[in-house]
Design an enzyme around this catalytic site. Structure first.
Site, short mmCIF file in Angstrom:
data_model
loop_
_atom_site.label_atom_id
_atom_site.label_comp_id
_atom_site.label_asym_id
_atom_site.label_seq_id
_atom_site.Cartn_x
_atom_site.Cartn_y
_atom_site.Cartn_z
CG HIS A 269 -1.88 -1.01 1.36
ND1 HIS A 269 -1.83 -2.34 1.77
CD2 HIS A 269 -3.24 -0.98 0.49
CE1 HIS A 269 -3.12 -3.15 1.59
NE2 HIS A 269 -3.96 -2.53 0.72
CG PHE A 271 3.69 7.45 -4.87
CD1 PHE A 271 2.96 8.26 -4.62
CD2 PHE A 271 4.70 7.58 -6.01
CE1 PHE A 271 2.61 9.24 -5.59
CE2 PHE A 271 4.71 8.64 -6.80
CZ PHE A 271 3.50 9.42 -6.48
CG HIS A 309 -6.99 4.30 -2.73
ND1 HIS A 309 -5.86 4.49 -3.74
CD2 HIS A 309 -6.94 2.99 -2.53
CE1 HIS A 309 -5.47 3.47 -3.66
NE2 HIS A 309 -5.81 2.46 -3.32
CG ASP A 310 -4.80 2.17 0.12
OD1 ASP A 310 -5.76 2.01 1.13
OD2 ASP A 310 -4.74 1.54 -0.66
CG ASP A 419 -8.34 -0.70 -3.74
OD1 ASP A 419 -6.98 -0.37 -3.70
OD2 ASP A 419 -8.90 -0.69 -2.48
#
Length: 543
Positions: A269, A271, A309-310, A419
């Protein structure tokens, strides 16, 4: 294959150059080369702070083999460079010389080395009787198929040395990744990337690359973080966000710098994952012609949600946060603690004027985008998967692009698809991502065991294999989700569903192969208990 050739890890960045010096795509369709027209493979960004590898072998030998290899490598650098450019005959003396140095220094051959030598001898026999001549240098961990480089036809220089680097990655050891880098990016890391982006700001992105960026087959592993930031800017520009919403280029750049800084140094999770999700979202927008079906403000909402989103994910999922009673779980009352945190960090970045890409929007526009981003990011919590998919299925027969509820559901489905879309990509792209994901999962399960917390079965390194981790996920999560989206956009069948079906076939066959191999492995283990260093280690207990 190329990652192994360069002795690169899943987070190192590779680039391949043709004989003319141009960067080319690493893919199965590479043109055959020859000694006179060599490809050049480069690791352009690597983690140089790794710990010494081969700890078990170092203990058996009484010295650090990786240090000896580096000294010997430097003394014979010229020969190695010739070998790397096609003169494979020079690899043999280097390996043989290193073998002699190691065994001379050790005094006698340790059992662990005898086991590795036996594996190599067995492998050599298989190659020699094979109808298709292949070549492997364990020194470089590199396979060459006869169709790719047909001048390599010798197996004489296979060496046990190629195995020692895997010894420290035993089944029951926590992932070493977490001990190599700090969780958060350092100021130096961020500044280094910022300077590279500024240097590239005047470069033109070719039309060929712009078109490739719109496809699900895009290979993220060939691009450095700085280049990825430039590609993200290209996406925002090509969707007309800069002109439509008066986004100042400096604000977009500052925004992306802050986003980069707030993605942590973790295996999955990170970049690069942020970029992959955003790039898949970008590709889906073009493939489904959403520019003519949704308003531009909705597209901006989805792209920004994908980027953010993360944010600040630490590599431990919601189940861990809740069971460990972490600060995030307490703050958000066990309700999607990670996703709520990702949203909060996103708007912390957007709260600063210099990184606020929405600063020229009206209050109503900002309110609409904020509401949409929160809905999209919260939708990535997999505990809500069935709920969201069921709602989308219920509106699909009479879907209306002008209906707000329908549009909101579509936007949530699109970010969910993006995702978890790795298996829709080519195997050479998806494979390393699965390695990264399992590394993160196994680290969490190791920590859960140490802390006496419940362990998720799909994260337990003692129970999970690559195929077992994917077969059920593809069959019961990916395909049903992707097929519902393809019900609205039939063109996606060939772009994302067919590749996922192929991935399911691939892992199913791998699972069968593992099942066939297990009885053979068990029989060998029973027949030769004393020569097996793994069995010896189990009898003796942990070192």
């Amino acid at each position: 294959l190329f990652r192994s050739a360069a002795e690169a890890g899943p987070h190192d960045i590779l680039k391949l150059y043709n004989p003319k010096g141009n960067i080319i795509n690493i893919c199965p369709g590479l043109e055959p080369n020859s000694p006179a027209s060599c490809y050049r493979l480069e690791v352009v960004a690597a983690d140089c702070n790794s710990e010494p590898l081969g700890a078990e072998l170092a203990g058996a030998l009484g010295f650090d083999l990786s240090s000896m290899e580096k000294r010997y490598f430097l003394s014979d650098l010229g020969s190695w460079l010739m070998a790397a450019t096609g003169a494979n005959v020079l690899i043999c003396p280097r390996l043989q010389g290193l073998e002699k140095k190691v065994l001379f220094a050790a005094g006698e051959t340790p059992a662990v080395v005898l086991e590795m030598k036996k594996q190599v001898d067995c492998f050599r026999e298989k190659l020699e009787v094979s109808s298709s001549c292949c070549f492997l240098t364990s020194d470089l961990n590199l396979w060459f198929d006869v169709g790719l480089v047909d001048w390599f036809q010798s197996v004489e220089h296979l060496s046990w040395l190629g195995f020692y680097k895997d010894l420290s990655e035993g089944t029951h050891q926590p992932s070493p990744f977490y001990h190599k880098r700090s969780l958060h990016k350092t100021r130096e890391e961020v500044e280094h990337v910022r300077q590279k982006v500024l240097q590239m700001s005047s470069l033109e992105v070719s039309e060929e690359l712009r078109q490739y960026l719109k496809t699900p087959t895009f290979d993220n592993w060939q691009w450095e973080d700085a280049e990825i930031m430039v590609l993200l800017q290209v996406m925002f520009t090509d969707l007309d966000f800069i002109s439509s919403f008066n986004i100042e280029p400096e604000a977009l750049q500052h925004f992306l710098f802050e986003v980069y800084r707030r993605y942590n140094n973790i295996p999955f999770h990170n970049f690069q994952h942020c970029f992959c999700v955003t790039q898949m979202m970008y590709g889906l927008i073009w493939l489904t012609d959403l520019r003519n079906k949704l308003e531009n403000i909705d597209l901006l909402t989805m792209m920004t949600s994908a980027v953010c989103h993360d944010l600040d994910h630490t590599g431990y999922n919601n189940a861990y946060q809740i069971n460990a009673r972490t600060e995030l779980a307490l703050r958000y009352n066990d309700i999607s603690p990670l996703e709520n945190h990702h949203c909060a960090v996103a708007f912390q970045i957007l709260q600063r004027r210099e990184s606020n890409i929405f600063r020229n929007l009206s209050s109503d526009q900002y309110k609409r985008i904020r509401e949409g981003i929160i809905k999209c990011i919260l939708a990535t919590d997999m505990t809500r998967h069935n709920e969201i998919l069921h709602k989308f299925k219920s509106v699909l027969p009479a879907f209306d692009f002008t209906n707000k509820e329908h549009k909101d559901l579509l936007m949530m489905i699109l970010i969910k698809v993006s995702d978890i879309s790795n298996e829709a990509r080519p195997l050479e792209v998806a494979g390393p991502w699965l390695d990264c994901l399992l590394q993160e999962f196994f680290n969490q399960s190791d920590v859960e065991k140490l802390e006496g917390l419940p362990v998720s079965p799909f994260m337990d390194r003692d129970k999970v294999t690559k195929p077992s981790s994917q077969i059920g996920f593809i069959r019961f999560v990916l395909l049903p989700l992707f097929m519902e989206l393809a019900g609205l956009f039939p063109c996606l069948e060939q772009h994302i569903i067919d590749p996922v079906r192929k991935a399911l076939d691939y892992y199913t066959e791998m699972d069968r192969a593992l099942d066939r191999e297990q009885p053979k492995t068990a029989a060998r283990t029973r027949a030769e208990p004393e020569q097996n260093p793994v069995n010896q280690r189990r009898r003796d207990g942990p070192a």
